[in-house]
Write an enzyme that holds these catalytic residues in place. Structure first.
Site, PDB file in Angstrom:
ATOM      1  N   ASP A  37     -50.145  27.044  34.291  1.00 26.48           N
ATOM      2  CA  ASP A  37     -49.362  26.213  34.892  1.00 26.48           C
ATOM      3  C   ASP A  37     -48.012  25.978  34.126  1.00 26.48           C
ATOM      4  OD1 ASP A  37     -51.916  25.746  35.865  1.00 26.48           O
ATOM      5  OD2 ASP A  37     -51.297  23.984  36.572  1.00 26.48           O
ATOM      6  N   HIS A  39     -45.000  24.057  35.703  1.00 28.55           N
ATOM      7  CA  HIS A  39     -44.678  23.136  36.243  1.00 28.55           C
ATOM      8  C   HIS A  39     -43.355  22.561  35.711  1.00 28.55           C
ATOM      9  CE1 HIS A  39     -48.009  21.623  38.807  1.00 28.55           C
ATOM     10  NE2 HIS A  39     -48.774  21.685  37.498  1.00 28.55           N
ATOM     11  N   ASP A  65     -48.579  27.546  40.036  1.00 33.31           N
ATOM     12  CA  ASP A  65     -48.037  25.995  39.698  1.00 33.31           C
ATOM     13  C   ASP A  65     -46.839  26.417  39.012  1.00 33.31           C
ATOM     14  OD1 ASP A  65     -50.014  24.999  41.423  1.00 33.31           O
ATOM     15  OD2 ASP A  65     -50.637  23.526  39.535  1.00 33.31           O
ATOM     16  N   ASP A  68     -42.751  21.499  40.460  1.00 32.58           N
ATOM     17  CA  ASP A  68     -43.422  20.128  40.674  1.00 32.58           C
ATOM     18  C   ASP A  68     -43.562  19.769  39.195  1.00 32.58           C
ATOM     19  OD1 ASP A  68     -43.286  20.020  43.537  1.00 32.58           O
ATOM     20  OD2 ASP A  68     -45.602  20.300  43.705  1.00 32.58           O
ATOM     21  N   ARG A  69     -43.705  18.228  39.065  1.00 24.78           N
ATOM     22  CA  ARG A  69     -43.962  17.524  37.908  1.00 24.78           C
ATOM     23  C   ARG A  69     -43.026  17.488  36.791  1.00 24.78           C
ATOM     24  NH1 ARG A  69     -48.820  14.802  39.338  1.00 24.78           N
ATOM     25  NH2 ARG A  69     -50.351  16.227  39.779  1.00 24.78           N
ATOM     26  N   ASN A  97     -51.706  25.887  43.892  1.00 23.81           N
ATOM     27  CA  ASN A  97     -51.773  24.674  45.061  1.00 23.81           C
ATOM     28  C   ASN A  97     -50.352  24.068  45.078  1.00 23.81           C
ATOM     29  OD1 ASN A  97     -52.565  23.632  42.251  1.00 23.81           O
ATOM     30  ND2 ASN A  97     -52.762  21.781  43.379  1.00 23.81           N
ATOM     31  N   HIS A  98     -49.651  24.081  43.903  1.00 19.55           N
ATOM     32  CA  HIS A  98     -48.345  23.421  44.096  1.00 19.55           C
ATOM     33  C   HIS A  98     -47.337  24.496  44.819  1.00 19.55           C
ATOM     34  CE1 HIS A  98     -48.600  19.437  41.826  1.00 19.55           C
ATOM     35  NE2 HIS A  98     -49.768  20.269  41.535  1.00 19.55           N
ATOM     36  N   HIS A 150     -55.776  30.841  40.499  1.00 15.61           N
ATOM     37  CA  HIS A 150     -55.132  29.582  40.054  1.00 15.61           C
ATOM     38  C   HIS A 150     -56.362  28.569  39.720  1.00 15.61           C
ATOM     39  CE1 HIS A 150     -52.533  26.198  39.265  1.00 15.61           C
ATOM     40  NE2 HIS A 150     -53.226  25.405  40.326  1.00 15.61           N
ATOM     41  N   ARG A 198     -60.846  15.905  44.377  1.00 20.43           N
ATOM     42  CA  ARG A 198     -59.559  15.980  44.801  1.00 20.43           C
ATOM     43  C   ARG A 198     -59.310  16.003  46.027  1.00 20.43           C
ATOM     44  NH1 ARG A 198     -56.371  19.119  40.950  1.00 20.43           N
ATOM     45  NH2 ARG A 198     -57.557  20.047  38.934  1.00 20.43           N
ATOM     46  N   HIS A 225     -54.757  25.321  36.617  1.00 17.05           N
ATOM     47  CA  HIS A 225     -54.812  24.431  37.489  1.00 17.05           C
ATOM     48  C   HIS A 225     -55.483  22.996  36.726  1.00 17.05           C
ATOM     49  CE1 HIS A 225     -55.805  22.555  41.399  1.00 17.05           C
ATOM     50  NE2 HIS A 225     -56.857  22.729  41.422  1.00 17.05           N
TER      51      HIS A 225
END
Length: 312
Positions: A37, A39, A65, A68-69, A97-98, A150, A198, A225
């Protein structure tokens, strides 16, 4: 970065064409550097390229990923797309997943695009990014022996052909092999399968990992992940490894980042990026352990001080 609308439009459209040419399951050759990740931590991504080498000098497989974040998701994904366009055989990007609309609309990427561009431009670029994300490969296989994704494996995946059979574009998956591989997590407390807390995908235990390796004739599963404080975490007799490549995640955690270097003989070397701190070098030597949170220190057991992954 002072991006122009037409620049972003051209880059994403060109990257989408490259992704379209790739299979749902990438089959690539070592050597390769595997990264987890990112991010939106653009400065850490730049530092990683400076320290390990940039494409095409070094070849990379990213596990998803990218957005995001963090505060610089757009910079991260545009840089990686530019490398992909310029050096398509030196860098490979898997889907996380993002990189799904329902997730990156909620966790920052959508807002970031809106802040850069007016409403009509932002709407157009958002949709263009989603069409590109829908073309990203789901898994990568290095020399037939290291399977990368991922999240994790799926209870409905019998062979690697089941991954290949998933036809792109894969629009915002909610269930099935693709969704599971984006969302699944290993769990040390179980042996087989359980529904994930989740709300999407499953958690799986060591028996699932060993059986998947046997059935697919692979030696190692590498996934991302989850935040891990050392930047890496191994499980199931070293048949599974989690890699997380965003150090000091969100400027909240005191975690390391890591990358896995795989040479042409499939020998693996972990590289960790350790946040600076008091006596950090002494701690590494003394404890053979890269970092720990206060929570980990309080709850460390006599049997093991290795912290478990955190969901991300």
């Amino acid at each position: 970065m002072n991006y122009k609308f037409n620049e972003i439009k051209a880059i994403v459209a060109a990257a989408k064409k490259v992704f379209e040419s790739e299979s749902t399951l990438l089959e690539v050759r070592a050597p390769m550097i595997i990264c987890g990740d990112i991010h939106g931590q653009f400065n850490d991504l730049i530092n990683m390229f400076l320290l390990l080498g940039r494409p095409p000098t070094e070849r990379y497989l990213f596990l998803g990923d990218y957005v995001d974040r963090g505060a610089m998701s757009l910079e991260c994904i545009i840089l990686l797309m530019c490398y992909k366009i310029q050096y398509p055989n030196s860098i490979y990007l898997l889907r996380g997943n993002h990189e799904c609309a329902r997730v990156c609309l909620r966790y920052g990427f959508g807002d970031e695009i809106t802040n850069f561009f007016n409403h009509d431009q932002a709407t157009f670029l958002w949709e263009l990014f989603q069409r590109a994300f829908n073309q990203l490969p789901i898994a990568g296989l290095i020399d037939g022996k290291i399977l990368c994704m991922h999240g994790g494996v799926s209870p409905v995946m019998e062979t690697l052909d089941d991954i290949k059979a998933q036809k792109k574009p894969l629009k915002n998956p909610f269930r099935g092999i693709v969704n599971d591989m984006l969302w699944a997590d290993p769990d040390t407390s179980i042996s087989f399968w359980r529904t994930s807390a989740r709300g999407s995908g499953f958690v799986f235990g060591d028996k699932v990992i060993s059986e998947t390796c046997r059935r697919c004739n692979i030696d190692l599963i590498v996934r991302a992940h989850q935040l891990v404080v050392d930047g890496f975490w191994v499980f199931a007799d070293r048949q599974l490894m989690t890699i997380f490549s965003a150090p000091a995640y969100c400027n909240i955690y005191k975690n390391c980042g890591a990358a896995l270097k795989v040479d042409s003989n499939l020998h693996c070397q972990l590289v960790a990026f350790v946040p600076n701190g008091p006596k950090v070098k002494e701690m590494i030597v003394e404890r053979n352990h890269l970092w720990e949170t206060i929570e980990t220190a309080k709850n460390a057991s006599a049997e093991s001080e290795k912290p478990l992954p955190r969901p991300c």
